[in-house]
Design a protein around this motif. Structure first.
Motif, PDB file in Angstrom:
ATOM      1  N   PHE A  28       0.797  -1.220   0.000  1.00  0.00           N
ATOM      2  CA  PHE A  28       0.000   0.000   0.000  1.00  0.00           C
ATOM      3  C   PHE A  28       0.830   1.272   0.000  1.00  0.00           C
ATOM      4  CE2 PHE A  28       0.652   0.222   4.462  1.00  0.00           C
ATOM      5  CZ  PHE A  28       0.272  -0.982   5.023  1.00  0.00           C
ATOM      6  N   GLN A  29       1.954   1.212  -0.657  1.00  0.00           N
ATOM      7  CA  GLN A  29       2.780   2.417  -0.797  1.00  0.00           C
ATOM      8  C   GLN A  29       2.064   3.488  -1.608  1.00  0.00           C
ATOM      9  OE1 GLN A  29       5.567   2.588   0.965  1.00  0.00           O
ATOM     10  NE2 GLN A  29       5.691   4.732   0.410  1.00  0.00           N
ATOM     11  N   TRP A  30       1.269   3.076  -2.576  1.00  0.00           N
ATOM     12  CA  TRP A  30       0.531   4.047  -3.391  1.00  0.00           C
ATOM     13  C   TRP A  30      -0.530   4.776  -2.566  1.00  0.00           C
ATOM     14  CZ3 TRP A  30      -4.710   3.414  -4.369  1.00  0.00           C
ATOM     15  CH2 TRP A  30      -5.245   2.161  -4.059  1.00  0.00           C
ATOM     16  N   ILE A  31      -1.091   4.105  -1.575  1.00  0.00           N
ATOM     17  CA  ILE A  31      -2.075   4.751  -0.696  1.00  0.00           C
ATOM     18  C   ILE A  31      -1.376   5.770   0.203  1.00  0.00           C
ATOM     19  CG2 ILE A  31      -3.751   4.381   1.152  1.00  0.00           C
ATOM     20  CD1 ILE A  31      -4.309   1.657  -0.029  1.00  0.00           C
ATOM     21  N   VAL A  32      -0.236   5.391   0.740  1.00  0.00           N
ATOM     22  CA  VAL A  32       0.515   6.288   1.627  1.00  0.00           C
ATOM     23  C   VAL A  32       0.949   7.541   0.874  1.00  0.00           C
ATOM     24  CG1 VAL A  32       2.623   6.503   2.986  1.00  0.00           C
ATOM     25  CG2 VAL A  32       1.269   4.420   3.131  1.00  0.00           C
ATOM     26  N   ALA A  35       1.843   8.137  11.643  1.00  0.00           N
ATOM     27  CA  ALA A  35       1.848   8.282  13.098  1.00  0.00           C
ATOM     28  C   ALA A  35       2.267   7.000  13.807  1.00  0.00           C
ATOM     29  CB  ALA A  35       0.467   8.704  13.588  1.00  0.00           C
ATOM     30  N   GLY A  36       2.218   5.860  13.140  1.00  0.00           N
ATOM     31  CA  GLY A  36       2.602   4.620  13.794  1.00  0.00           C
ATOM     32  C   GLY A  36       2.442   3.425  12.886  1.00  0.00           C
ATOM     33  N   LEU A  89      -0.827   3.832  10.834  1.00  0.00           N
ATOM     34  CA  LEU A  89      -1.741   4.838  11.339  1.00  0.00           C
ATOM     35  C   LEU A  89      -1.289   6.165  10.758  1.00  0.00           C
ATOM     36  CD1 LEU A  89      -4.145   5.191  13.241  1.00  0.00           C
ATOM     37  CD2 LEU A  89      -2.525   5.679  15.059  1.00  0.00           C
ATOM     38  N   MET A  90      -2.181   6.830  10.042  1.00  0.00           N
ATOM     39  CA  MET A  90      -1.883   8.114   9.405  1.00  0.00           C
ATOM     40  C   MET A  90      -2.715   9.193  10.105  1.00  0.00           C
ATOM     41  SD  MET A  90       0.206   7.217   6.899  1.00  0.00           S
ATOM     42  CE  MET A  90       0.233   8.508   5.695  1.00  0.00           C
ATOM     43  N   LYS A  91      -2.114  10.379  10.259  1.00  0.00           N
ATOM     44  CA  LYS A  91      -2.811  11.455  10.948  1.00  0.00           C
ATOM     45  C   LYS A  91      -2.643  12.746  10.169  1.00  0.00           C
ATOM     46  CE  LYS A  91      -3.265  13.639  15.410  1.00  0.00           C
ATOM     47  NZ  LYS A  91      -2.853  13.688  16.794  1.00  0.00           N
ATOM     48  N   GLU A 130      -6.543   4.689   9.419  1.00  0.00           N
ATOM     49  CA  GLU A 130      -5.830   3.432   9.615  1.00  0.00           C
ATOM     50  C   GLU A 130      -5.811   2.683   8.289  1.00  0.00           C
ATOM     51  OE1 GLU A 130      -7.070  -0.617  11.822  1.00  0.00           O
ATOM     52  OE2 GLU A 130      -7.117   1.172  13.062  1.00  0.00           O
ATOM     53  N   ILE A 131      -4.644   2.229   7.874  1.00  0.00           N
ATOM     54  CA  ILE A 131      -4.502   1.429   6.658  1.00  0.00           C
ATOM     55  C   ILE A 131      -4.031   0.054   7.089  1.00  0.00           C
ATOM     56  CG2 ILE A 131      -3.428   1.244   4.401  1.00  0.00           C
ATOM     57  CD1 ILE A 131      -2.617   4.197   4.710  1.00  0.00           C
ATOM     58  N   ARG A 132      -4.802  -0.962   6.782  1.00  0.00           N
ATOM     59  CA  ARG A 132      -4.433  -2.331   7.159  1.00  0.00           C
ATOM     60  C   ARG A 132      -4.422  -3.232   5.939  1.00  0.00           C
ATOM     61  NH1 ARG A 132      -3.667  -4.178  12.400  1.00  0.00           N
ATOM     62  NH2 ARG A 132      -4.376  -2.707  13.944  1.00  0.00           N
TER      63      ARG A 132
END
Length: 127
Positions: free
Chosen positions: A43-47, A58-59, A71-73, A82-84
């Protein structure tokens, strides 16, 4: 006599397939323990899309497990996402990605490819 031979052959094939399946699961589990951060490539493209919208990492959650994630903020809007990655060891269905918004308790589930449909779905969800 022929039925016994066919049954014996069937049992041998089933046993061999079971052993290979078990060995595959053990190798994958060992790979996850040795390379716990390999899930990031899924999921690098999502980040990168979220970083262009002001989100920061964030974590990291559940490293080396079946459901690792980030965890993205967003500091400006105080939104936590949250990306899982759903990557169970004993699954023959492929991986899926869950993006969840902690503020309004919504989520989307998509396949782990960066297709145009998935990008459009993510754009709609982030807006």
């Amino acid at each position: 006599m022929v039925i016994g031979a066919i049954t014996l052959l069937w049992l041998v094939v089933k046993f061999a397939k079971g052993c290979l399946w078990l060995l595959g699961a053990m190798f994958e589990a060992g790979f996850r323990n040795r390379y716990p951060y390999d899930f990031m490539m899924h999921f690098q493209w999502i980040v990168s899309e979220m970083k262009t919208r002001g989100y920061t990492q964030a974590g990291i959650m559940d490293v080396g497990g079946d459901y690792p994630g980030l965890l993205m903020k967003n500091e400006g809007t105080d939104v936590k996402m949250e990306i899982r990655l759903r990557a169970p060891l004993l699954s023959d269905k492929g991986y899926s990605i869950v993006v969840a918004n902690h503020n309004n308790n919504t989520a989307i589930v998509m396949q782990d490819s960066a297709s145009d449909d998935n990008k459009r779905l993510l754009d709609i969800f982030l807006d």
